[in-house]
Design a protein around this motif. Sequence first.
Motif, PDB file in Angstrom:
ATOM      1  N   SER A   9       0.793  -1.371   0.171  1.00  0.00           N
ATOM      2  CA  SER A   9      -0.024  -0.109  -0.171  1.00  0.00           C
ATOM      3  C   SER A   9       0.829   1.329   0.069  1.00  0.00           C
ATOM      4  N   ARG A  10       0.291   2.237  -0.495  1.00  0.00           N
ATOM      5  CA  ARG A  10       1.098   3.558  -0.571  1.00  0.00           C
ATOM      6  C   ARG A  10       0.148   4.492   0.025  1.00  0.00           C
ATOM      7  N   GLY A  11       0.536   5.459   1.037  1.00  0.00           N
ATOM      8  CA  GLY A  11      -0.284   6.515   1.420  1.00  0.00           C
ATOM      9  C   GLY A  11      -1.490   5.993   2.449  1.00  0.00           C
ATOM     10  N   GLU A  12      -2.498   6.369   1.985  1.00  0.00           N
ATOM     11  CA  GLU A  12      -3.842   6.315   2.849  1.00  0.00           C
ATOM     12  C   GLU A  12      -4.634   5.171   2.134  1.00  0.00           C
ATOM     13  N   LEU A  13      -4.252   4.897   0.879  1.00  0.00           N
ATOM     14  CA  LEU A  13      -4.731   3.779   0.060  1.00  0.00           C
ATOM     15  C   LEU A  13      -4.269   2.446   0.784  1.00  0.00           C
ATOM     16  N   GLY A  14      -5.341   1.557   0.463  1.00  0.00           N
ATOM     17  CA  GLY A  14      -4.895  -0.022   0.542  1.00  0.00           C
ATOM     18  C   GLY A  14      -4.896  -0.452   2.029  1.00  0.00           C
ATOM     19  N   GLY A  43      10.242 -19.342   6.508  1.00  0.00           N
ATOM     20  CA  GLY A  43       9.766 -19.151   7.829  1.00  0.00           C
ATOM     21  C   GLY A  43       9.805 -17.900   8.213  1.00  0.00           C
ATOM     22  N   TRP A  44      10.644 -16.948   7.435  1.00  0.00           N
ATOM     23  CA  TRP A  44      10.812 -15.388   7.723  1.00  0.00           C
ATOM     24  C   TRP A  44       9.955 -14.437   6.880  1.00  0.00           C
ATOM     25  N   CYS A  45       9.189 -13.712   7.828  1.00  0.00           N
ATOM     26  CA  CYS A  45       8.047 -12.712   7.005  1.00  0.00           C
ATOM     27  C   CYS A  45       8.876 -11.496   7.280  1.00  0.00           C
ATOM     28  N   GLY A  46       8.555 -10.204   6.471  1.00  0.00           N
ATOM     29  CA  GLY A  46       8.729  -9.254   6.598  1.00  0.00           C
ATOM     30  C   GLY A  46       8.125  -8.002   6.460  1.00  0.00           C
ATOM     31  N   LYS A  47       8.364  -6.889   7.033  1.00  0.00           N
ATOM     32  CA  LYS A  47       7.511  -5.540   6.916  1.00  0.00           C
ATOM     33  C   LYS A  47       8.570  -4.610   6.435  1.00  0.00           C
ATOM     34  N   ILE A  48       8.097  -4.121   5.224  1.00  0.00           N
ATOM     35  CA  ILE A  48       9.183  -2.894   4.696  1.00  0.00           C
ATOM     36  C   ILE A  48       8.230  -1.505   4.714  1.00  0.00           C
ATOM     37  N   VAL A  49       8.830  -0.640   5.165  1.00  0.00           N
ATOM     38  CA  VAL A  49       8.343   0.886   5.198  1.00  0.00           C
ATOM     39  C   VAL A  49       9.035   1.654   4.566  1.00  0.00           C
ATOM     40  N   GLU A  50       8.780   2.400   3.289  1.00  0.00           N
ATOM     41  CA  GLU A  50       9.519   3.207   2.605  1.00  0.00           C
ATOM     42  C   GLU A  50       9.138   4.571   3.195  1.00  0.00           C
ATOM     43  N   VAL A  89      15.168   2.281   3.816  1.00  0.00           N
ATOM     44  CA  VAL A  89      13.655   1.956   4.436  1.00  0.00           C
ATOM     45  C   VAL A  89      13.854   1.226   5.876  1.00  0.00           C
ATOM     46  N   LEU A  90      12.913   1.265   6.464  1.00  0.00           N
ATOM     47  CA  LEU A  90      12.680   0.308   7.911  1.00  0.00           C
ATOM     48  C   LEU A  90      12.165  -0.964   7.425  1.00  0.00           C
ATOM     49  N   MET A  91      13.016  -1.900   7.945  1.00  0.00           N
ATOM     50  CA  MET A  91      12.451  -3.333   7.613  1.00  0.00           C
ATOM     51  C   MET A  91      12.504  -4.175   8.875  1.00  0.00           C
ATOM     52  N   CYS A  92      11.575  -4.739   9.000  1.00  0.00           N
ATOM     53  CA  CYS A  92      11.109  -5.593  10.182  1.00  0.00           C
ATOM     54  C   CYS A  92      11.364  -6.914   9.784  1.00  0.00           C
ATOM     55  N   PHE A  93      11.827  -7.893  10.481  1.00  0.00           N
ATOM     56  CA  PHE A  93      11.987  -9.483  10.164  1.00  0.00           C
ATOM     57  C   PHE A  93      11.255 -10.288  11.490  1.00  0.00           C
ATOM     58  N   CYS A  94      10.493 -11.205  11.015  1.00  0.00           N
ATOM     59  CA  CYS A  94       9.854 -11.962  12.296  1.00  0.00           C
ATOM     60  C   CYS A  94      10.033 -13.450  11.571  1.00  0.00           C
ATOM     61  N   ARG A  95       9.874 -14.424  12.580  1.00  0.00           N
ATOM     62  CA  ARG A  95       9.787 -15.710  12.181  1.00  0.00           C
ATOM     63  C   ARG A  95       8.506 -16.477  12.891  1.00  0.00           C
ATOM     64  N   GLY A  96       7.710 -16.927  12.040  1.00  0.00           N
ATOM     65  CA  GLY A  96       6.242 -17.380  12.642  1.00  0.00           C
ATOM     66  C   GLY A  96       5.200 -17.451  11.637  1.00  0.00           C
TER      67      GLY A  96
END
Length: 123
Positions: A9-14, A43-50, A89-96
């Motif tokens: 998603s970008r901005g307020e959309l999505g 098994g590793w998921c991520g979240k990226i915030v530009e 970017v801010l990148m988050c890593f998690c396993r599960g």
Amino acid sequence: LQRCFGCRSRGELGSCKDPFVVNVTLVENKEEIGVETIPCASGWCGKIVESEDAAKEEYGVATQRICLQRGPSDSEDRCAYTKWNYRRVLMCFCRGDLCNSSTKLNINYLLVFITVAMTVLYY
């Protein structure tokens, strides 16, 4: 096999942005457009915030949730600033299973502070 949320998603959309209010039932029943659950062999998921910058201010912040091919070398869940596709970017890593919802990813503020301090001192 573990799963991760997949969306962008970008901005307020999505629906991918934080707060991430989507749950697996909505996704699997196709009630949430643009968000899917994807199998993740690592098994590793991520979240990226530009982050926003002056050149792209009108578009807002982009948030992406993905499956990572591999996790960090120390196998620790965390968030930190990094380079991704030539952008900071801010990148988050998690396993599960489905761990890349916004409720389970916490920023390690000490690590972020140290990273920013080292960057400032380097330049």
